[in-house]
Motif scaffolding. Structure first.
Motif, PDB file in Angstrom:
ATOM      1  N   UNK A 107       0.411  10.892   2.618  1.00  0.00           N
ATOM      2  CA  UNK A 107       1.390  10.840   1.531  1.00  0.00           C
ATOM      3  C   UNK A 107       1.380   9.456   0.892  1.00  0.00           C
ATOM      4  N   UNK A 108       1.465   9.448  -0.422  1.00  0.00           N
ATOM      5  CA  UNK A 108       1.444   8.171  -1.128  1.00  0.00           C
ATOM      6  C   UNK A 108       2.600   8.024  -2.123  1.00  0.00           C
ATOM      7  N   UNK A 119      13.085   0.862   3.462  1.00  0.00           N
ATOM      8  CA  UNK A 119      12.047   0.775   4.482  1.00  0.00           C
ATOM      9  C   UNK A 119      10.687   0.463   3.868  1.00  0.00           C
ATOM     10  N   UNK A 120      10.417   1.058   2.726  1.00  0.00           N
ATOM     11  CA  UNK A 120       9.141   0.779   2.067  1.00  0.00           C
ATOM     12  C   UNK A 120       9.067  -0.693   1.679  1.00  0.00           C
ATOM     13  N   UNK A 121      10.199  -1.235   1.241  1.00  0.00           N
ATOM     14  CA  UNK A 121      10.219  -2.666   0.902  1.00  0.00           C
ATOM     15  C   UNK A 121       9.983  -3.517   2.149  1.00  0.00           C
ATOM     16  N   UNK A 122      10.626  -3.155   3.259  1.00  0.00           N
ATOM     17  CA  UNK A 122      10.428  -3.893   4.518  1.00  0.00           C
ATOM     18  C   UNK A 122       8.965  -3.843   4.933  1.00  0.00           C
ATOM     19  N   UNK A 123       8.411  -2.659   4.866  1.00  0.00           N
ATOM     20  CA  UNK A 123       7.019  -2.497   5.307  1.00  0.00           C
ATOM     21  C   UNK A 123       6.088  -3.273   4.388  1.00  0.00           C
ATOM     22  N   UNK A 152       1.182  -1.434   0.878  1.00  0.00           N
ATOM     23  CA  UNK A 152       0.932  -2.056  -0.404  1.00  0.00           C
ATOM     24  C   UNK A 152       1.421  -1.113  -1.481  1.00  0.00           C
ATOM     25  N   UNK A 153       2.212  -1.647  -2.392  1.00  0.00           N
ATOM     26  CA  UNK A 153       2.736  -0.843  -3.491  1.00  0.00           C
ATOM     27  C   UNK A 153       1.784  -0.950  -4.668  1.00  0.00           C
ATOM     28  N   UNK A 154       1.497   0.180  -5.267  1.00  0.00           N
ATOM     29  CA  UNK A 154       0.605   0.159  -6.416  1.00  0.00           C
ATOM     30  C   UNK A 154       1.305   0.755  -7.624  1.00  0.00           C
ATOM     31  N   UNK A 155       1.056   0.162  -8.782  1.00  0.00           N
ATOM     32  CA  UNK A 155       1.704   0.640  -9.988  1.00  0.00           C
ATOM     33  C   UNK A 155       3.176   0.290  -9.966  1.00  0.00           C
ATOM     34  N   UNK A 160       2.845   4.214  -6.379  1.00  0.00           N
ATOM     35  CA  UNK A 160       2.342   4.863  -5.165  1.00  0.00           C
ATOM     36  C   UNK A 160       2.264   3.829  -4.055  1.00  0.00           C
ATOM     37  N   UNK A 161       2.251   4.322  -2.848  1.00  0.00           N
ATOM     38  CA  UNK A 161       2.288   3.468  -1.662  1.00  0.00           C
ATOM     39  C   UNK A 161       1.064   3.737  -0.813  1.00  0.00           C
ATOM     40  N   UNK A 162       0.468   2.676  -0.341  1.00  0.00           N
ATOM     41  CA  UNK A 162      -0.743   2.807   0.468  1.00  0.00           C
ATOM     42  C   UNK A 162      -0.656   1.911   1.689  1.00  0.00           C
ATOM     43  N   UNK A 163      -1.256   2.340   2.756  1.00  0.00           N
ATOM     44  CA  UNK A 163      -1.305   1.513   3.950  1.00  0.00           C
ATOM     45  C   UNK A 163      -2.327   0.408   3.762  1.00  0.00           C
TER      46      UNK A 163
END
Lengths: 223, 223
Positions: B31-32, B52-56, B63-66, B72-75
Motif C-alpha cells: 500500500x502506498x 504516524x506517517x509523519x513520525x515514520x 519517504x513521502x512522495x508528491x 504517496x508513501x514509500x518505504x
DNA sequence: CTGTATCCATGGCGATACTG
DNA sequence: CAGTATCGCCATGGATACAG
C-alpha cells in the motif's frame, strides 16, 4: 485491541506496550529476579515493571516461579522464541537508529551491560585484575567506575573498592558507549585520543579485547 | 525516551507506538496511498494515521512522495529492512497469539486481504469468475461478499455486482478467517461442514487453491 | 482523494512512598 | 528483597467534522 485477525497485530497486542520488549530483552540476557530486571530498565517504575510482568505472564511469555521473597521470572517457550526478533530489532536499531542523544547515555546501564558479558576467559586467571574508568563528561558523582575480574567473576563498583588498579581508562561516557556498541572501533578511538589507556604495555594492548563489545555488536558481525 | 543506548530500545522508540507496526506491515504489503493504508487499518483514525506517517518519515522509515492530492508513501531502505521483523512477528503471532476473539474478526479486512493476494494464475484465464460468500454468523449487512476475478484482476464487492455466480461458499466469518489463516485446513473444514462449497465438481475441488491462504500462512510453511 | 482540526475522555505511566 | 499503594498529570488516541 486492534480488531484484526492478522497475526502481526495479535503479536503486537502483546508486545507493543511501552517497556515490554526491553523487559523481554533483559530476560533473554538472563535476568530472572525483580530487582535484577530493574537494573536493566532503571527508568521504569517498579509498579509498571510489576504490571508488565503480570501481562507477560497472562500472555504466556513469562512464567513466575516461587512467591513472596524468592520469586523469579523465566521465559516460556513462547518467550524464548522472541529471541530472534529482539536480535533483529537490535541489528535494525544499530543500522537505522544509532544516533544517541545525551539522554540515551547512562553509565549505570553501560557498566551493568559490560559486567554481564565480560569475557572473563581473556582475563588473567590466577589473580584479581582491576580496571578504573574515569569519565570526563559527566558529573563527578558518576565519573569513576571500577571493573574487577577475579576468579572468573566480574564486579562493577561505582565506589573505590580499594584494590590496586592495574589499568586506568580515561575517556568520556559518550566515547565509551560508542566503543562499547562498536559504533567506533577501539583502534580509531585510541588513535583519536577519545579513549586513553594507562597500563603496562601488554595489558594496554590486551584491554580492548578483555572488555569486549555489547552483544548486539557481535550480532552485527555475524549478519 | 527510554534513556538507553541499547539499540533494541532505540528501535522500539520508533516502533512500539500503537499502530506503527501495522502501518509498516501495510506498506510492506504494497500500500502506498493514504486511503489504501486506511483500508488496512480501518480502526485507526485518519488523524492518527497521518501522525504516524509523519513520525515514520522523521525516523527515516517512510519517504513521502508528491503532495496534496497525489501524495504517496514509500518505504525507505530502513523500512524495507523491517520486513523480516514483521514476518517474524507474524510467525510468532501464529504460534503464540492465535486465539481470536470476536473483536478480531472483520469481514472487510478478511476480504481486503484475500483480494490482494489472490493467486490469479490459478483462476480461469479467459473468462470472468465470480464467487459468492455467505456468512451465517454476522449481521446481514456484512454477510454477503463477492470475489470477482477477471482478466488477471481481482475485485471484492460487499454488494451484488450482478454477475452470474460460478460458486457459492457457505460458511461463517470465524471459520473462513481460520481457514484463511491456515489455523484450519480446507479439507478438515469442508469435512466438518463449517465451510460448504456449492459449485460444479471441478471448480468445487479447485476453489481452495484458487482462494489460497494469508501470506503469513505461507511463511509458517517455510519455517 | 488526502488529509487537518478540534475536542474530550481515558488511562498510561512517572514519581514517590511505603509494606510484608 | 519484592513488590503495592497512591496520586495526579499529561499525552495518547478515539471520534467527528470539515477543508483544500
Amino acid at each position: 485491541m486492534y480488531g484484526q485477525f492478522c497475526p502481526v497485530s495479535k503479536a503486537m497486542e502483546v508486545l507493543d506496550e511501552r517497556w515490554t520488549m526491553l523487559v523481554v530483552r533483559e530476560m533473554l540476557l538472563g535476568s530472572t529476579r525483580f530487582n535484577e530486571l530493574r537494573r536493566g530498565v532503571p527508568r521504569m517504575s517498579p509498579a509498571l515493571l510489576s504490571k508488565r510482568l503480570a501481562s507477560l505472564e497472562r500472555a504466556g511469555v513469562v512464567r513466575r516461579e516461587g512467591a513472596g521473597v524468592r520469586t523469579s521470572y523465566h521465559l516460556t517457550q513462547a518467550g524464548e522464541e522472541l529471541g530472534p526478533i529482539v536480535d533483529a530489532l537490535g541489528v535494525w536499531g544499530m543500522r537505522w537508529a544509532s544516533e544517541l542523544g545525551d539522554q540515551d547515555l547512562d553509565p549505570h546501564l553501560l557498566f551493568w551491560d559490560m559486567r554481564r558479558t565480560t569475557p572473563v576467559e581473556k582475563w588473567p586467571r590466577e589473580r584479581r585484575t582491576t580496571v578504573a574508568f574515569e569519565l570526563d563528561d559527566v558529573p563527578p558523582k558518576v565519573a569513576r567506575w571500577w571493573l574487577v575480574v577475579s576468579g572468573g567473576e566480574t564486579d562493577v563498583c561505582d565506589f573505590d573498592p580499594g584494590f590496586e588498579v592495574d589499568a586506568r581508562v580515561l575517556t568520556g561516557l559518550r566515547p565509551l558507549t560508542h566503543v562499547w556498541r562498536s559504533d567506533w572501533s577501539w583502534p580509531s578511538a585510541l588513535r583519536k585520543g577519545v579513549v586513553r589507556i594507562e597500563a603496562p604495555t601488554e595489558l594496554r594492548r590486551a584491554l580492548p579485547d578483555m572488555i569486549g563489545h555489547s552483544n548486539v555488536a557481535e550480532l552485527m558481525q555475524n549478519a
